[in-house]
Design an enzyme around this catalytic site. Structure first.
Site, PDB file in Angstrom:
ATOM      1  N   ASP A 458      32.428  85.483  18.857  1.00 32.66           N
ATOM      2  CA  ASP A 458      33.789  85.639  19.398  1.00 32.66           C
ATOM      3  C   ASP A 458      33.539  86.271  20.744  1.00 32.66           C
ATOM      4  O   ASP A 458      33.148  87.509  20.784  1.00 32.66           O
ATOM      5  CB  ASP A 458      34.795  85.876  18.733  1.00 32.66           C
ATOM      6  CG  ASP A 458      36.258  85.628  19.399  1.00 32.66           C
ATOM      7  OD1 ASP A 458      36.322  85.565  20.747  1.00 32.66           O
ATOM      8  OD2 ASP A 458      37.253  85.491  18.871  1.00 32.66           O
ATOM      9  N   VAL A 459      33.619  85.663  22.017  1.00 35.61           N
ATOM     10  CA  VAL A 459      33.282  86.338  23.253  1.00 35.61           C
ATOM     11  C   VAL A 459      34.062  87.482  23.393  1.00 35.61           C
ATOM     12  O   VAL A 459      33.828  88.544  24.179  1.00 35.61           O
ATOM     13  CB  VAL A 459      33.033  85.656  24.260  1.00 35.61           C
ATOM     14  CG1 VAL A 459      31.978  84.511  24.311  1.00 35.61           C
ATOM     15  CG2 VAL A 459      34.216  84.654  24.578  1.00 35.61           C
ATOM     16  N   TYR A 552      45.643  79.834  33.270  1.00 30.88           N
ATOM     17  CA  TYR A 552      44.298  79.498  33.326  1.00 30.88           C
ATOM     18  C   TYR A 552      43.896  79.798  34.891  1.00 30.88           C
ATOM     19  O   TYR A 552      43.072  80.140  35.180  1.00 30.88           O
ATOM     20  CB  TYR A 552      44.403  77.895  33.079  1.00 30.88           C
ATOM     21  CG  TYR A 552      42.928  77.302  33.674  1.00 30.88           C
ATOM     22  CD1 TYR A 552      41.765  77.688  32.331  1.00 30.88           C
ATOM     23  CD2 TYR A 552      42.702  76.279  34.311  1.00 30.88           C
ATOM     24  CE1 TYR A 552      40.631  77.095  32.751  1.00 30.88           C
ATOM     25  CE2 TYR A 552      41.447  75.995  34.780  1.00 30.88           C
ATOM     26  CZ  TYR A 552      40.385  76.212  33.824  1.00 30.88           C
ATOM     27  OH  TYR A 552      39.198  75.885  34.151  1.00 30.88           O
ATOM     28  N   LYS A 556      41.159  82.513  36.267  1.00 34.10           N
ATOM     29  CA  LYS A 556      39.904  81.963  36.848  1.00 34.10           C
ATOM     30  C   LYS A 556      39.942  82.765  38.279  1.00 34.10           C
ATOM     31  O   LYS A 556      39.054  83.233  38.366  1.00 34.10           O
ATOM     32  CB  LYS A 556      40.050  80.633  36.896  1.00 34.10           C
ATOM     33  CG  LYS A 556      39.674  79.854  35.729  1.00 34.10           C
ATOM     34  CD  LYS A 556      38.212  80.020  35.175  1.00 34.10           C
ATOM     35  CE  LYS A 556      37.884  79.255  33.996  1.00 34.10           C
ATOM     36  NZ  LYS A 556      36.562  79.342  33.467  1.00 34.10           N
TER      37      LYS A 556
END
Length: 635
Positions: A458-459, A552, A556
């Protein structure tokens, strides 16, 4: 060794392939292209004429996977004519062998074909068995082989494979061979056995190997290595060594670390330097491991090893019969008491082959040195003759350019699907060794072969990401390229219904995880021999956010700012970072048919129109984005 199975084919050629595979499946007998086999059998040509032929293992086929197609049929009468010559160069010999093939499209046969042709038996099997080289890499190998086998075998002093070896065996055969001869030991080389059929040759091979094992266990017993796994080391120490090795090699190299008990016990020997400096088990290993390993890991040691190699080449240069194409001076095996055994190669496969060979070398060195009066390899000039053999030099000259990222090491997050998977596949295709990281278990099988390492992690878990980075450096030596593709879209919802938990989840994956990764890889990228390269998959939502995508879009945008700061901080170390902002890539985990239909309706479009809402009306795929992303990681 595996014994005869009931499903062995009846025909002689199929039987030869079958019993060759039994020998080739045992790494104590054959490693990486070593060994060969043959059978003399009729060949029927297109006119129906029956020709006397010998079927010999072809170049490019391993004994362990040999099929009938890998056995090349040659004119036996023509080969016997060649044996009558007084001299024949290796280049001329291989040309004549190629001209003797019944099928021009068949692979070129083994360099030992003429020896197979001479031996007066229908079937021949040959290996480079560890126990045989244990008996023969000594000061007086002939006497010891006789003690083990009596006169059951013919014993031939070392002669380089090819025409000269075939002639040497032919000239001495009648002096030693008799009706009861079971095999032939080539000193510093291996074992030949023969018989009326391949099963007989195989059984004799098995029996002679077992006799050597029993003799060694009785007269020179060895205990299992007493040692433990070496502890972890600083990853920057491994990356720095790889950088030095790549610099002297003139190109990026893959470096693999080995710390098992066999290695750690060997590295603890007080005579490590002198014993490891003796030379390889068989001369053909020199092509994979170089003549000797490098002891130590400092920049001074690397430079000294490279200079000593250049002097070795200069000292023997006049022995080469053609213009010499020099091999790079970097070691292929490094022995360091703290770092462990490091194997080096232009590719991950090259590094693994060197590791396999040296793992088999260590027990032979120790047994011969401790129990058999001292290990003794061939002199340097004999090893040089194989390392700079005309046939090996021809391979170097024929070889075309390698893929542009050969020798580089990449880490890709989100590698199990979508753009991340496409980036990983593109990097592999361009020659890189790749470590793919993803929480999905499928990441393990995205790629195959030595150049791929899939790590399930899991990052957002800093410890798991740390373990993944360590795996990358332990397996491949360092990190040159990072592609950040892991990301989630989160719920498509308005600000007044977006929960803080959903907001944080998107931020954790899309931004926080990258901050964790950058903190770990920054010092490693600074030690890249090609200059670190980072490519981050952003989104068109950074300049043009959409409704219902607050988390989101904001994540980003924050990711882009993080990358700008990384660019400022890393530039002094020669590390570059770029961001790709894809739009409307629908074959990724961010999208499904329901979401596409929902978004299309917002714009008054059909789903198909929505998929192609660009000036070219083209559907953009993960593969297209990967090509652009990976291009930013090349020169």
């Amino acid at each position: 060794m595996v014994h005869h199975q009931a499903d062995a084919p009846d025909d002689p050629v199929g039987s030869c392939a079958y019993f060759s595979r039994l020998i080739g499946s045992d790494p104590d007998l054959v490693l990486h292209g070593g060994g060969n086999s043959s059978v003399k059998a009729p060949w029927s040509d297109i006119t129906g004429r029956i020709r006397e032929a010998i079927f010999v293992k072809g170049s490019g086929w391993d004994m362990g996977s040999l099929e009938v197609d890998g056995l090349t049929a040659l004119s036996l009468s023509r080969l016997r004519e060649l044996l009558e010559l007084d001299e024949l160069s290796d280049v001329d010999m291989m040309r004549e062998l190629a001209a003797s093939k019944f099928d021009p499209g068949a692979p070129n046969p083994s360099v030992e074909t003429l020896l197979h042709a001479f031996l007066p038996y229908p079937a021949v099997q040959h290996s480079h068995a560890d126990v045989i080289v244990t008996l023969t890499n000594l000061a007086s190998p002939d006497a010891l082989v006789r003690e083990v086998y009596g006169d059951d075998v013919v014993v031939i002093p070392y002669v380089m494979p090819g025409f000269d070896l075939a002639r040497e065996v032919r000239s001495t055969w009648s002096e030693q061979a008799h009706e009861g001869t079971l095999g032939m030991v080539l000193c510093n080389h291996g074992l030949f056995t023969f018989g009326e059929d391949s099963e007989t040759a195989y059984r004799r091979h098995s029996d002679l190997i077992e006799r050597a094992v029993a003799w060694l266990d009785r007269e020179a017993p060895v205990a299992p290595p007493v040692g433990s796994e070496l502890p972890e080391v600083l990853l920057t120490d491994l990356a720095r060594l790889r950088c030095h090795l790549s610099r002297v090699a003139g190109e990026p190299m893959v470096v693999s670390r080995h710390t098992d008990p066999t290695v750690s016990a060997f590295l603890a020997r007080p005579d490590l330097a002198s014993l490891a400096g003796q030379g390889p088990l068989t001369p053909d290993h020199v092509i994979r491991t170089k003549r000797i390993p490098m002891i130590g890991s400092t920049v001074e040691v690397v430079e000294a090893y490279a200079e000593a190699y250049r002097q070795y080449v200069e000292q023997h240069r006049e022995r080469a019969s053609t213009e010499l194409t020099e091999i790079d001076p970097a070691p292929r095996v490094v022995l360091d008491p703290e770092l462990g055994m490091l194997t080096v190669g232009r590719t991950a496969t090259d590094a693994r082959v060197a590791s396999d060979i040296y793992h088999h070398t260590i027990p032979v060195l120790c047994r011969a040195e401790d129990h058999l009066g001292g290990y003794q390899a061939l002199p340097d000039h004999e090893l040089f003759d194989v390392e700079y053999w005309d046939l090996e030099q021809a391979k170097l000259r024929r070889g075309g350019p390698a893929p542009d990222l050969t020798g580089s090491v990449a880490v890709v997050t989100g590698a199990a699907s979508g753009i991340g998977r496409a980036c990983a596949e593109e990097l592999l295709q361009r020659g890189a060794a790749v470590v793919g990281v993803d929480r999905a278990a499928e990441v393990v099988t995205v790629g195959e072969g030595d150049a791929w390492l899939g790590v399930e992690a899991d990052v957002t878990d800093s410890e798991a990401v740390g373990r993944a980075v360590r795996s990358a450096v332990e397996h491949f030596g360092g990190i040159d390229i990072v592609v950040v593709a892991a990301g989630i879209f989160g719920p498509s919802t308005s600000l007044d219904t977006l929960t803080s938990e959903e907001w944080r989840r998107v931020m954790a994956v899309n931004v926080d995880s990258v901050q964790i990764l950058f903190g770990l890889v920054g010092p490693l990228l600074a030690l890249s021999p090609i200059g670190g390269r980072v490519a981050v998959v952003g989104s068109k939502n950074v300049p043009a956010p959409g409704q219902g995508a607050a988390a989101y879009s904001a994540s980003k945008a924050a990711l882009q700012q993080l990358c700008r700061v990384a660019a400022l901080e890393w530039a002094a170390d020669g590390v570059r970072i770029n961001v790709v902002h894809p739009d409307a890539v629908f074959d990724t985990g961010l999208w499904n048919d329901e979401l596409i239909a929902e978004r299309a309706a917002q714009y008054g479009l059909t789903p198909d129109e929505y998929r192609r809402r660009n000036l070219l009306s083209a559907e953009i795929t993960s593969r297209l984005v990967a090509r652009s992303t990976v291009a930013l990681c090349t020169d």
